[in-house]
Design a protein around this motif. Structure first.
Motif, short mmCIF file in Angstrom:
data_model
loop_
_atom_site.label_atom_id
_atom_site.label_comp_id
_atom_site.label_asym_id
_atom_site.label_seq_id
_atom_site.Cartn_x
_atom_site.Cartn_y
_atom_site.Cartn_z
N THR A 1 -3.42 2.79 9.19
CA THR A 1 -2.58 3.77 8.50
C THR A 1 -2.18 3.27 7.12
O THR A 1 -2.22 4.02 6.13
CB THR A 1 -1.31 4.05 9.33
OG1 THR A 1 -1.70 4.61 10.60
CG2 THR A 1 -0.39 5.03 8.61
N TYR A 2 -1.83 2.00 7.05
CA TYR A 2 -1.41 1.41 5.78
C TYR A 2 -2.56 1.39 4.77
O TYR A 2 -2.38 1.75 3.60
CB TYR A 2 -0.87 0.01 6.02
CG TYR A 2 -0.63 -0.79 4.76
CD1 TYR A 2 0.17 -0.29 3.74
CD2 TYR A 2 -1.18 -2.07 4.61
CE1 TYR A 2 0.40 -1.02 2.58
CE2 TYR A 2 -0.95 -2.80 3.46
CZ TYR A 2 -0.17 -2.27 2.45
OH TYR A 2 0.06 -3.00 1.31
N ASP B 1 -1.08 -3.59 -4.06
CA ASP B 1 -2.29 -4.42 -3.87
C ASP B 1 -3.36 -3.67 -3.08
O ASP B 1 -4.50 -4.14 -3.00
CB ASP B 1 -1.93 -5.71 -3.15
CG ASP B 1 -1.44 -6.81 -4.08
OD1 ASP B 1 -1.22 -6.52 -5.28
OD2 ASP B 1 -1.28 -7.95 -3.63
N TYR B 2 -2.98 -2.55 -2.48
CA TYR B 2 -3.92 -1.78 -1.67
C TYR B 2 -4.16 -0.37 -2.22
O TYR B 2 -4.87 0.42 -1.61
CB TYR B 2 -3.41 -1.69 -0.22
CG TYR B 2 -3.54 -3.00 0.52
CD1 TYR B 2 -4.66 -3.28 1.31
CD2 TYR B 2 -2.56 -3.98 0.42
CE1 TYR B 2 -4.80 -4.48 1.97
CE2 TYR B 2 -2.68 -5.20 1.08
CZ TYR B 2 -3.80 -5.44 1.86
OH TYR B 2 -3.92 -6.65 2.51
N LEU B 3 -3.59 -0.06 -3.37
CA LEU B 3 -3.81 1.25 -3.98
C LEU B 3 -5.23 1.35 -4.52
O LEU B 3 -5.68 0.46 -5.25
CB LEU B 3 -2.80 1.50 -5.10
CG LEU B 3 -1.34 1.71 -4.66
CD1 LEU B 3 -0.43 1.79 -5.88
CD2 LEU B 3 -1.21 2.97 -3.81
N THR B 4 -5.92 2.41 -4.18
CA THR B 4 -7.34 2.52 -4.52
C THR B 4 -7.60 3.49 -5.67
O THR B 4 -8.70 4.03 -5.79
CB THR B 4 -8.15 2.94 -3.28
OG1 THR B 4 -7.60 4.15 -2.75
CG2 THR B 4 -8.11 1.85 -2.22
N THR B 5 -6.61 3.69 -6.50
CA THR B 5 -6.76 4.51 -7.70
C THR B 5 -6.85 3.59 -8.91
O THR B 5 -6.02 2.70 -9.08
CB THR B 5 -5.57 5.47 -7.87
OG1 THR B 5 -5.46 6.30 -6.70
CG2 THR B 5 -5.76 6.35 -9.10
N LEU C 1 3.59 -0.31 4.77
CA LEU C 1 3.49 -1.76 4.75
C LEU C 1 4.56 -2.37 5.66
O LEU C 1 4.27 -3.29 6.44
CB LEU C 1 3.66 -2.29 3.32
CG LEU C 1 3.75 -3.81 3.15
CD1 LEU C 1 2.52 -4.50 3.73
CD2 LEU C 1 3.92 -4.17 1.67
N ASP C 2 5.77 -1.85 5.59
CA ASP C 2 6.85 -2.35 6.45
C ASP C 2 6.51 -2.13 7.92
O ASP C 2 6.80 -2.99 8.77
CB ASP C 2 8.16 -1.65 6.11
CG ASP C 2 8.70 -2.06 4.75
OD1 ASP C 2 8.26 -3.09 4.21
OD2 ASP C 2 9.57 -1.32 4.21
N ALA C 3 5.89 -1.00 8.23
CA ALA C 3 5.51 -0.71 9.61
C ALA C 3 4.44 -1.67 10.11
O ALA C 3 4.47 -2.12 11.26
CB ALA C 3 5.02 0.74 9.73
#
Length: 480
Positions: free
Chosen positions: A93-94, A241-245, A103-105
């Motif tokens: 999901t993250y 760090d995980y944004l894909t734009t 991320l917190d989850a």
């Protein structure tokens, strides 16, 4: 005997305890009963001559101990597997939707997944006991464990680190940012990140710090490097760090012009989590009731030989060589947070306590599942009492009470007061630099020192109990 660490991790010379040692001498019936039938058969009061239990009654007690032990192992690994699957869902999901909430989850799911797994580590130290069997999918728990729980890891091999990071791997190229990397004389294609690649690369170049798989690789990918030292605070990897734009993808405080690096982080995190689930699936299968050619069937088949020896060796090895020495004392003596077991997330206090709880589970004969069900029913304590060794059982019970009290303090300070292991292991000098008085820092270090002392005393109690049942040398392999 010296129960020393078998992790091959760096270890400080220690005089934590005198040797545990012995040759197992257990009398018993040669006929092996069906597991379920043995478990359900009432056990008569043992006939004793002095402290010796009659052969038939003694074997009945041994059967109950081994079935309870195997049932607890199965339940604990099943919990570890199920919580890892929940972690995997949170990770997916993250990666699909990188937000702070997701991320917190994922971090919360990691924390929950570590609780049952950390209690399984008492089952780990079986090298030198298990029988060779080419039909068994896992040769031994110890040989399997490295891919799941190896530490400490050289995070620079995986992803970006701070400019003042000191590790053996010092190239700017890493698995995340490069399609190929060179480690020593090995050039490794890293263009496609898969579970198979990560498994192949772990300990690449012969360095045990080159860990690319397991819980701690996942931990690093979620939290990032902890640059706080002995000051308050864990790793703080941003969700960007995980944004894909393009233009939004970061590597910490740096922005990347292209999003490919962030895409590869997602691939790495998902691959590492998938491999963890696969590994735990394989181990859970090894402990299923009525299974053949498994670790469970192996220890049941050795009930007339070295099974009791193995159980007591495992308890002592985790208590002294691994937990007291490798995991606690090394970091405590050096004040090194790099030697802390979960240095990215600052969850070490829970890992320590659950390691100790796992040993106590085997002694008491009960494991409490995540769902709240108690599994087991017959532990080493029961076996000692039923074989006429009540004094040894009572000593161990008192030793475990001290261990539990010591780790309860550490957990309470970590969970309720936010004083983590980082702050507890700091030297007085380090503490003063963080604004902590010498008196307060000595108090914090005292909590750690008490945990080490309690494990020393527990190990002596295990040694005492081993001698009571005829085991004079607990070293792995000495039983033959």
């Amino acid at each position: 005997m010296n129960i020393t660490t078998v992790t091959s991790r760096k270890i400080l010379p220690t005089t934590l305890a005198a040797a545990l040692a012995g040759i197992l001498m257990v009398s018993g019936c040669s006929k092996q009963s069906d597991e379920k039938a043995t478990a359900d058969t009432p056990v008569e009061t043992a006939e004793k001559t002095g402290s010796k239990t009659s052969s038939a009654a003694g074997q009945a007690h041994m059967d109950r101990l081994l079935i309870s032990y195997a049932d607890m192992a199965h339940a604990a690994y099943k919990d570890a597997l199920e919580t890892a699957k929940i972690l995997q869902t949170a990770v997916n999901t993250y990666v699909e939707t990188p937000t702070q909430a997701n991320l917190d989850a994922a971090k919360a799911a990691y924390k929950a997944a570590r609780q049952p797994y950390s209690q399984t580590e008492v089952f780990r130290f079986d090298e030198g006991f298990v029988t060779a069997n080419e039909q068994r999918k896992i040769a031994s728990t110890d040989s399997w464990e490295g891919q799941v729980n190896a530490w400490p890891l050289d995070e620079a091999l995986i992803d970006y680190v701070s400019t003042n990071y000191e590790g053996k791997y010092n190239s700017q190229d890493n698995i995340i940012n490069s399609d190929s990397i060179t480690v020593g004389s090995i050039k490794q294609d890293t263009s496609t990140i898969t579970p198979e690649l990560l498994a192949e690369m772990t300990e690449i170049g012969g360095s045990e710090a080159n860990v690319t798989t397991g819980y701690h690789a996942i931990e690093f990918m979620l939290w990032g490097q902890d640059t706080n030292g002995v000051a308050e605070g864990a790793g703080n990897r941003p969700f960007s760090d995980y944004l894909t734009t393009d233009g939004q993808c970061t590597s910490g405080e740096s922005k990347n012009p292209e999003a490919s690096v962030c895409e590869r982080r997602g691939q790495y995190l998902k691959a590492a989590t998938q491999l963890l689930v696969d590994d735990l699936t394989a181990m859970e299968a090894e402990w299923q009731p009525d299974s053949e050619n498994t670790l469970r069937s192996d220890i049941m088949a050795r009930k007339d030989k070295n099974s009791l020896h193995q159980i007591m060796y495992q308890m002592g090895s985790l208590a002294l060589g691994e937990l007291a020495s490798d995991r606690i004392q090394v970091a405590f003596v050096t004040g090194s947070t790099e030697d802390e077991h979960e240095c990215f997330s600052d969850l070490t206090h829970l890992s320590y306590a659950n390691n100790a709880r796992g040993i106590q589970n085997v002694f008491n004969g009960d494991y409490k599942t995540v769902a709240g069900k108690t599994i087991g029913g017959y532990g080493l304590k029961n076996y000692l009492v039923d074989t006429g060794n009540t004094e040894a059982a009572d000593k161990l019970a008192a030793d475990f009470a001290k261990v539990e009290a010591a780790f309860n303090v550490i957990v309470e300070k970590g969970e309720k007061e936010n004083i983590k292991i980082d702050q507890m292991i700091a030297t007085v000098g380090q503490g003063i630099k963080q604004g902590v008085t010498a008196e307060e820092q000595n108090k914090r270090r005292g909590w750690i020192e008490t945990s080490i002392t309690s494990l020393q005393e527990l190990t002596a109690g295990i040694e005492n109990a081993a001698k009571a049942v005829g085991i004079d040398n607990l070293d792995a392999g000495s039983q033959f």
